[in-house]
Design a protein around this motif. Structure first.
Motif, PDB file in Angstrom:
ATOM      1  N   GLY A 210      40.924  48.931  36.174  1.00  0.00           N
ATOM      2  CA  GLY A 210      41.908  47.878  35.943  1.00  0.00           C
ATOM      3  C   GLY A 210      41.906  46.857  37.062  1.00  0.00           C
ATOM      4  N   ASN A 211      41.863  47.348  38.299  1.00  0.00           N
ATOM      5  CA  ASN A 211      41.871  46.443  39.441  1.00  0.00           C
ATOM      6  C   ASN A 211      40.616  45.578  39.498  1.00  0.00           C
ATOM      7  OD1 ASN A 211      44.319  46.804  41.127  1.00  0.00           O
ATOM      8  ND2 ASN A 211      43.700  48.932  41.147  1.00  0.00           N
ATOM      9  N   GLN A 212      39.466  46.188  39.246  1.00  0.00           N
ATOM     10  CA  GLN A 212      38.206  45.441  39.336  1.00  0.00           C
ATOM     11  C   GLN A 212      38.063  44.439  38.193  1.00  0.00           C
ATOM     12  OE1 GLN A 212      34.901  48.159  39.622  1.00  0.00           O
ATOM     13  NE2 GLN A 212      35.690  49.149  41.455  1.00  0.00           N
ATOM     14  N   TYR A 213      38.386  44.865  36.991  1.00  0.00           N
ATOM     15  CA  TYR A 213      38.141  44.031  35.815  1.00  0.00           C
ATOM     16  C   TYR A 213      39.157  42.901  35.694  1.00  0.00           C
ATOM     17  CZ  TYR A 213      36.020  43.238  31.234  1.00  0.00           C
ATOM     18  OH  TYR A 213      35.333  42.702  30.182  1.00  0.00           O
ATOM     19  N   LEU A 214      40.380  43.159  36.154  1.00  0.00           N
ATOM     20  CA  LEU A 214      41.435  42.164  35.991  1.00  0.00           C
ATOM     21  C   LEU A 214      41.275  40.957  36.897  1.00  0.00           C
ATOM     22  CD1 LEU A 214      44.664  44.279  35.501  1.00  0.00           C
ATOM     23  CD2 LEU A 214      43.949  42.365  34.068  1.00  0.00           C
ATOM     24  N   LYS A 215      40.798  41.179  38.108  1.00  0.00           N
ATOM     25  CA  LYS A 215      40.778  40.083  39.075  1.00  0.00           C
ATOM     26  C   LYS A 215      39.967  38.907  38.558  1.00  0.00           C
ATOM     27  CE  LYS A 215      40.343  39.149  43.983  1.00  0.00           C
ATOM     28  NZ  LYS A 215      40.115  39.724  45.329  1.00  0.00           N
TER      29      LYS A 215
END
Length: 336
Positions: A210-215
């Protein structure tokens, strides 16, 4: 509580089958290599809910002065019921995560992300199996808290898949990861410790995805749609911030008091007396710790704590200039 939701998420086809997102592909391969089965746990282990399930020196669920006055047998029984209730809320969250990951497999735009969402669905199915099996060794499964049901409903019905990722990967699973870490440190039960070790490794991958894909995806959104996701994050944080103030959030807790022979009004009277003496009342301190240590850092990392919404968090007594170390250390220990 019967949560009926009929949501038709957008369907996004991707006809490219090569590697388009190396980070998503790496997490997918890690997820495939780390698949495990419920039978790897020692289900022959005797779970005795009446015998020191939690270590008094490290216990995190029942630490109010009122409970230290109870008989040892009452306290241990209450602790077992509270563990069952806490894990029941986790179980309901896992079902929500299963349904949302299936939605994400349909709506995420890249094949690498779709494949990861599919592995997450398998993870969540396994989590549902092991948590339900464990809970029934302690007690029955409790109904979902009102706030949790409301949060899951909002995540599932969110208009943008970016909001679903924020709600599930950063918030629901982020808080679960923080709570699992505390519970694993506190329990004396070998089966529960090992179960949580497996589950935490899965959840850390979900949060990392979630953190990697959202940014990057948030940076590509139209300003108006991105503002919707920012507002959605504020809305969910406020829901969690108010956990425990809705009577539906406390009904299971009061039922547990009655089960050990404590009259809920007596407990509330003691609580009020403690508040009058100390000037502070921590009804849900563990929720606040999770928000501050895991959720706010996650939102900051993906760029959702903007100048436009910063005052909303400050108004809710949450520091927008958060310390990233707790989240990063937790991820580093589980994703190594």
């Amino acid at each position: 509580m019967d949560i009926q939701l009929a949501i038709a998420p957008s369907l996004a086809w991707d006809w490219r089958y090569g590697v388009n997102d190396e980070k998503a592909e790496a997490l997918y391969k890690k997820a495939v290599s780390e698949q495990w089965q419920a039978e790897q746990l020692n289900w022959e282990y005797l779970v005795d809910p009446a015998r020191n399930l939690l270590d008094p020196a490290r216990e995190t669920l029942v630490d109010a002065a009122f409970f230290r006055l109870l008989k040892k047998s009452q306290r241990e029984h209450f602790e077992a019921l509270c563990v069952a209730e806490t894990l029941s809320q986790t179980l309901h969250g896992e079902q929500g995560a299963l349904l949302v990951s299936c939605q994400l497999a349909q709506s995420l735009p890249g094949m690498d992300a779709k494949l990861f969402a599919a592995t997450q669905a398998m993870d969540e199915a396994r989590h549902i199996e092991v948590f339900s099996r464990y809970i029934y060794r302690l007690h029955d499964v409790y109904e979902p808290a009102t706030t949790l049901g409301r949060v899951l409903g909002k995540v599932m019905s969110a208009r943008h898949w970016q909001a679903k990722l924020v709600g599930m990967q950063i918030m629901v699973e982020g808080l679960a990861l923080a709570n699992f870490s505390k519970l694993r440190a506190a329990t004396n039960c070998e089966l529960l410790r090992n179960l949580l070790r497996f589950v935490m490794r899965d959840e850390a991958r979900h949060v990392a995805f979630g953190n990697q894909y959202l940014k990057s995806s948030l940076a590509q959104m139209h300003a108006d749609e991105r503002a919707e996701v920012e507002d959605f994050a504020v809305e969910l944080v406020r829901e969690y911030r108010m956990w425990g103030r809705n009577p539906g959030d406390l009904s299971n807790f009061f039922a547990n008091l009655i089960a050990i022979g404590v009259d809920p009004p007596d407990y509330l009277a003691q609580l009020k007396a403690g508040f009058a003496a100390s000037g502070s009342l921590a009804l849900a301190p563990k929720m606040m710790q999770g928000l501050e240590a895991v959720i706010m850092p996650g939102l900051r990392r993906v760029g959702l704590i903007t100048d436009r919404v910063r005052d909303c968090y400050l108004g809710d007594e949450l520091d927008a200039a958060v310390d990233m170390r707790t989240l990063e250390d937790l991820e580093k220990s589980l994703l190594a």
